[in-house]
Design an enzyme around this catalytic site. Structure first.
Site, PDB file in Angstrom:
ATOM      1  N   GLU A   1     -20.169  21.710 -14.913  1.00 50.99           N
ATOM      2  CA  GLU A   1     -20.459  20.392 -15.494  1.00 50.99           C
ATOM      3  C   GLU A   1     -19.568  19.321 -14.888  1.00 50.99           C
ATOM      4  OE1 GLU A   1     -20.589  20.349 -19.863  1.00 50.99           O
ATOM      5  OE2 GLU A   1     -21.086  22.471 -19.761  1.00 50.99           O
TER       6      GLU A   1
ATOM      7  N   SER B   1       0.822  -1.216   0.000  1.00 54.76           N
ATOM      8  CA  SER B   1       0.000   0.000   0.000  1.00 54.76           C
ATOM      9  C   SER B   1       0.857   1.268   0.000  1.00 54.76           C
ATOM     10  CB  SER B   1      -0.948   0.005   1.206  1.00 54.76           C
ATOM     11  OG  SER B   1      -0.233  -0.185   2.404  1.00 54.76           O
TER      12      SER B   1
ATOM     13  N   ASN C   1      -2.139  -2.797  13.070  1.00 51.26           N
ATOM     14  CA  ASN C   1      -3.602  -2.692  13.023  1.00 51.26           C
ATOM     15  C   ASN C   1      -4.122  -1.480  13.792  1.00 51.26           C
ATOM     16  OD1 ASN C   1      -3.387  -4.978  11.537  1.00 51.26           O
ATOM     17  ND2 ASN C   1      -4.247  -6.363  13.089  1.00 51.26           N
TER      18      ASN C   1
ATOM     19  N   TYR D   1      -9.371  -7.175  12.397  1.00 55.90           N
ATOM     20  CA  TYR D   1      -8.773  -6.595  11.193  1.00 55.90           C
ATOM     21  C   TYR D   1      -8.680  -7.619  10.072  1.00 55.90           C
ATOM     22  CZ  TYR D   1      -5.504  -4.551   7.910  1.00 55.90           C
ATOM     23  OH  TYR D   1      -4.931  -4.077   6.757  1.00 55.90           O
TER      24      TYR D   1
ATOM     25  N   LYS E   1     -18.817  29.298 -29.046  1.00 56.68           N
ATOM     26  CA  LYS E   1     -19.206  28.636 -27.803  1.00 56.68           C
ATOM     27  C   LYS E   1     -18.386  29.031 -26.585  1.00 56.68           C
ATOM     28  CE  LYS E   1     -21.532  25.295 -27.391  1.00 56.68           C
ATOM     29  NZ  LYS E   1     -22.109  23.984 -27.107  1.00 56.68           N
TER      30      LYS E   1
ATOM     31  N   THR F   1     -41.203  25.407  -9.872  1.00 55.40           N
ATOM     32  CA  THR F   1     -41.458  24.038  -9.444  1.00 55.40           C
ATOM     33  C   THR F   1     -41.668  23.269 -10.737  1.00 55.40           C
ATOM     34  OG1 THR F   1     -43.843  24.362  -9.283  1.00 55.40           O
ATOM     35  CG2 THR F   1     -42.579  24.744  -7.276  1.00 55.40           C
ATOM     36  N   HIS F   2     -41.176  22.067 -10.786  1.00 50.28           N
ATOM     37  CA  HIS F   2     -41.202  21.282 -12.028  1.00 50.28           C
ATOM     38  C   HIS F   2     -40.525  22.015 -13.179  1.00 50.28           C
ATOM     39  CE1 HIS F   2     -44.324  18.958  -9.887  1.00 50.28           C
ATOM     40  NE2 HIS F   2     -44.782  20.152  -9.547  1.00 50.28           N
TER      41      HIS F   2
ATOM     42  N   SER G   1     -15.048  25.823 -27.590  1.00 53.98           N
ATOM     43  CA  SER G   1     -15.134  24.587 -28.352  1.00 53.98           C
ATOM     44  C   SER G   1     -14.030  24.618 -29.401  1.00 53.98           C
ATOM     45  CB  SER G   1     -16.498  24.491 -29.025  1.00 53.98           C
ATOM     46  OG  SER G   1     -16.421  23.651 -30.158  1.00 53.98           O
TER      47      SER G   1
ATOM     48  N   LYS H   1      -8.202   3.315   1.808  1.00 51.80           N
ATOM     49  CA  LYS H   1      -7.455   4.573   1.674  1.00 51.80           C
ATOM     50  C   LYS H   1      -7.712   5.321   0.375  1.00 51.80           C
ATOM     51  CE  LYS H   1      -4.290   2.634   4.801  1.00 51.80           C
ATOM     52  NZ  LYS H   1      -5.174   1.455   4.821  1.00 51.80           N
TER      53      LYS H   1
ATOM     54  N   ASN I   1     -18.452  27.194 -22.907  1.00 51.83           N
ATOM     55  CA  ASN I   1     -19.090  26.123 -22.148  1.00 51.83           C
ATOM     56  C   ASN I   1     -18.802  26.225 -20.652  1.00 51.83           C
ATOM     57  OD1 ASN I   1     -20.002  25.012 -24.576  1.00 51.83           O
ATOM     58  ND2 ASN I   1     -18.075  23.907 -24.854  1.00 51.83           N
TER      59      ASN I   1
HETATM   60  N1  ARG Z   1      -1.199  -1.477   5.156  1.00 56.49           N
HETATM   61  C1  ARG Z   1      -2.143  -2.008   6.075  1.00 56.49           C
HETATM   62  C2  ARG Z   1      -3.489  -1.288   5.917  1.00 56.49           C
HETATM   63  O1  ARG Z   1      -3.496  -0.312   5.274  1.00 56.49           O
HETATM   64  C3  ARG Z   1      -1.666  -1.811   7.457  1.00 56.49           C
HETATM   65  C4  ARG Z   1      -2.184  -2.825   8.417  1.00 56.49           C
HETATM   66  C5  ARG Z   1      -1.642  -4.130   8.073  1.00 56.49           C
HETATM   67  N2  ARG Z   1      -1.925  -5.092   9.080  1.00 56.49           N
HETATM   68  C6  ARG Z   1      -1.830  -6.417   8.827  1.00 56.49           C
HETATM   69  N3  ARG Z   1      -2.083  -7.208   9.789  1.00 56.49           N
HETATM   70  N4  ARG Z   1      -1.544  -6.853   7.640  1.00 56.49           N
HETATM   71  O2  ARG Z   1      -4.522  -1.715   6.413  1.00 56.49           O
END
Ligand code: ARG
Length: 465
Positions: A293, A26, A113, A320, A286, A158-159, A280, A328, A288
């Site tokens: 949007e 990660s 964790n 966990y 144009k 309205t509408h 455009s 994330k 826009n």
């Molecule tokens: N990178 C992990 C997460 O974002 C951290 C926690 C990992 N814990 C584990 N027991 N693998 O959740």
């Protein structure tokens, strides 16, 4: 780097494949948490030292090493390693390289964790505070525009059919209310974000004599999560945040839709600054309204993140699970989108120029003051249902004549009801219609001014806090 450098690698006889390594890592995205990760570690280390679990010398080493790492992060000089999987192990390795054993002792009485749950909460708390300030700034921009337009009249719909005249300020103030509730939602969500999972360790707590209240206090958390299993596993606070963000974006999508309509040639109610429009590549005439949007479009991705987080959490057994690593990116993108949208909208709103005459002309069409005539007759004793019918007949007649109600001569109006007198003409004006709605929440200019003052005070009280 051999697989034996992995923190947990002693029991493993074969290295993971490159694909598994990058798939499970990660660090590519959670490096964004590096500063809060260090903040959490420093509080943890200080608490351990205060409890006698860590020596003062180790604490000093950890502080020194972390200060150096913070410098490197701020200079963008860290070479984050996928081999080390995530931000927690990257930072720990850097620290150990710098200060040796003290770094290796940091993870005492803690697990990734509770560490990651702490990091997300710290980070999200900070972003929530930024968002709350940006919502207030955006509301202030709406108020500024509203201030000049309590007497600028446009049709209320309205509408999407002309209904009754309202002031442009009144219309804008409707959004001030919506975004005010968004701020309430974020502030309320913040209370549940602001609790400390630290000390829950892997899932069951830890055997060291730790003081969870102390780390909570050092990190500015209001409470300690009471159950260790819950503390490391649930991400409901993130889901709540994404829900608040989704509702906020929903409000933005409504306002965006109006800006798109209003700036179209058909409505021509407003002009938007050129810096929020693009041309455009093929049609030279144009302009826009790209920004509104795109905001409308980005609403969809935030809803998507809410659903992703809900689905991620669904059916996870305690405690966990690696699934949670997927919390994330949706959160990061939600925060990016909300913050950018608030910033760009605050600036964009201050560049909106209403085309007052077009608004007025539109309000004069479509019998916007027909209800005022009905109310007029009711005040003279006619039951509302009956007066509704009388006015419908008058509207039908005027429609056939291709004129407005107020263009009909008094004798003609009296043919629909003899109770109609000369004073009806002021009732049928746009100004008269607005002024008559003179109660809390009504569109009468003095009422809308009161609402503006209410919000000005509320926002300045907030900024004074
Ligand atoms: N990178 C992990 C997460 O974002 C951290 C926690 C990992 N814990 C584990 N027991 N693998 O959740």
């Amino acid at each position: 780097m051999s697989h034996h450098s992995k923190t947990w690698s002693a029991r493993f006889s074969e290295p993971v494949s490159e694909l598994v390594k990058t798939y499970t890592a990660s660090i590519q995205f959670d490096k964004r948490l590096s500063l809060v990760d260090i903040q959490g570690s420093l509080a943890h280390a200080q608490m351990l030292a205060e409890c006698g679990v860590l020596s003062e010398a180790d604490l000093a080493d950890i502080r020194r090493g972390m200060a150096e790492i913070i410098d490197l992060i701020n200079q963008n000089k860290i070479d984050w390693s996928v081999d080390l999987e995530d931000v927690h192990m990257n930072v720990e390795r850097l620290l150990t390289q710098k200060v040796g054993d003290a770094g290796a002792r940091l993870h005492t009485g803690r697990s990734r964790n509770d560490q990651v749950a702490t990091d997300i909460r710290l980070w999200l708390r900070g972003e929530t505070d930024t968002i709350l300030q940006l919502i207030a700034d955006f509301q202030a921009a709406l108020l500024n525009l509203a201030l000049d337009h309590t007497d600028t009249i446009l049709p209320g719909f309205t509408h999407l059919q002309v209904a009754q005249p309202v002031s442009f300020a009144h219309h804008l103030m409707a959004y001030v209310e919506m975004f005010g509730r968004d701020a309430e939602r974020f502030a309320d969500c913040r209370r549940r974000i602001n609790r400390s999972p630290l000390g829950a360790a892997a899932l069951a707590g830890t055997t060291y004599p730790i003081k969870r209240k102390r780390t909570a206090e050092l990190l500015g958390f209001e409470e300690v999560c009471r159950n260790s299993l819950d503390a490391v596993s649930d991400r409901d606070f993130a889901i709540e945040f994404a829900a608040a963000a989704s509702i906020l974006m929903m409000h933005f999508s409504r306002l965006s839709e109006e800006l798109v309509l209003w700036s179209s040639q058909r409505f021509a109610f407003i002009k938007m600054s050129d810096r929020y429009c693009t041309g455009s590549s093929i049609m030279p005439q144009k302009k826009n309204p790209d920004v509104p949007e795109l905001v409308r479009g980005k609403t969809g991705r935030v809803y998507g993140h809410l659903i992703a987080l809900l689905t991620l959490m669904k059916s996870q057994p305690l405690a966990y699970n690696k699934d949670n690593q997927e919390d994330k990116e949706p959160l990061f993108d939600t925060v990016n989108t909300v913050i950018d949208t608030l910033r760009i909208y605050t600036d964009m709103v201050s560049g909106i120029v209403p085309i007052v005459e077009n608004m007025r002309q539109a309000a004069l069409q479509g019998f916007a003051t027909a209800t005022d005539l009905a109310d007029y007759l009711v005040k003279k004793g006619i039951p509302f249902r009956e007066s509704h019918g009388i006015v419908a007949a008058a509207v039908k007649y005027a429609e056939e004549q291709k004129c407005r109600l107020e263009d009909l001569p008094l004798e003609k109006l009296q043919s629909f009801s003899p109770l109609i007198e000369d004073d009806i003409y002021s009732v049928l004006t746009l100004e008269g219609s607005l002024k008559a709605r003179n109660h809390t929440g009504g569109t009468a200019p003095n009422q809308v001014k009161k609402q503006i003052e209410f919000w000005q005070k509320r926002l300045s009280d907030k900024n004074a806090q």
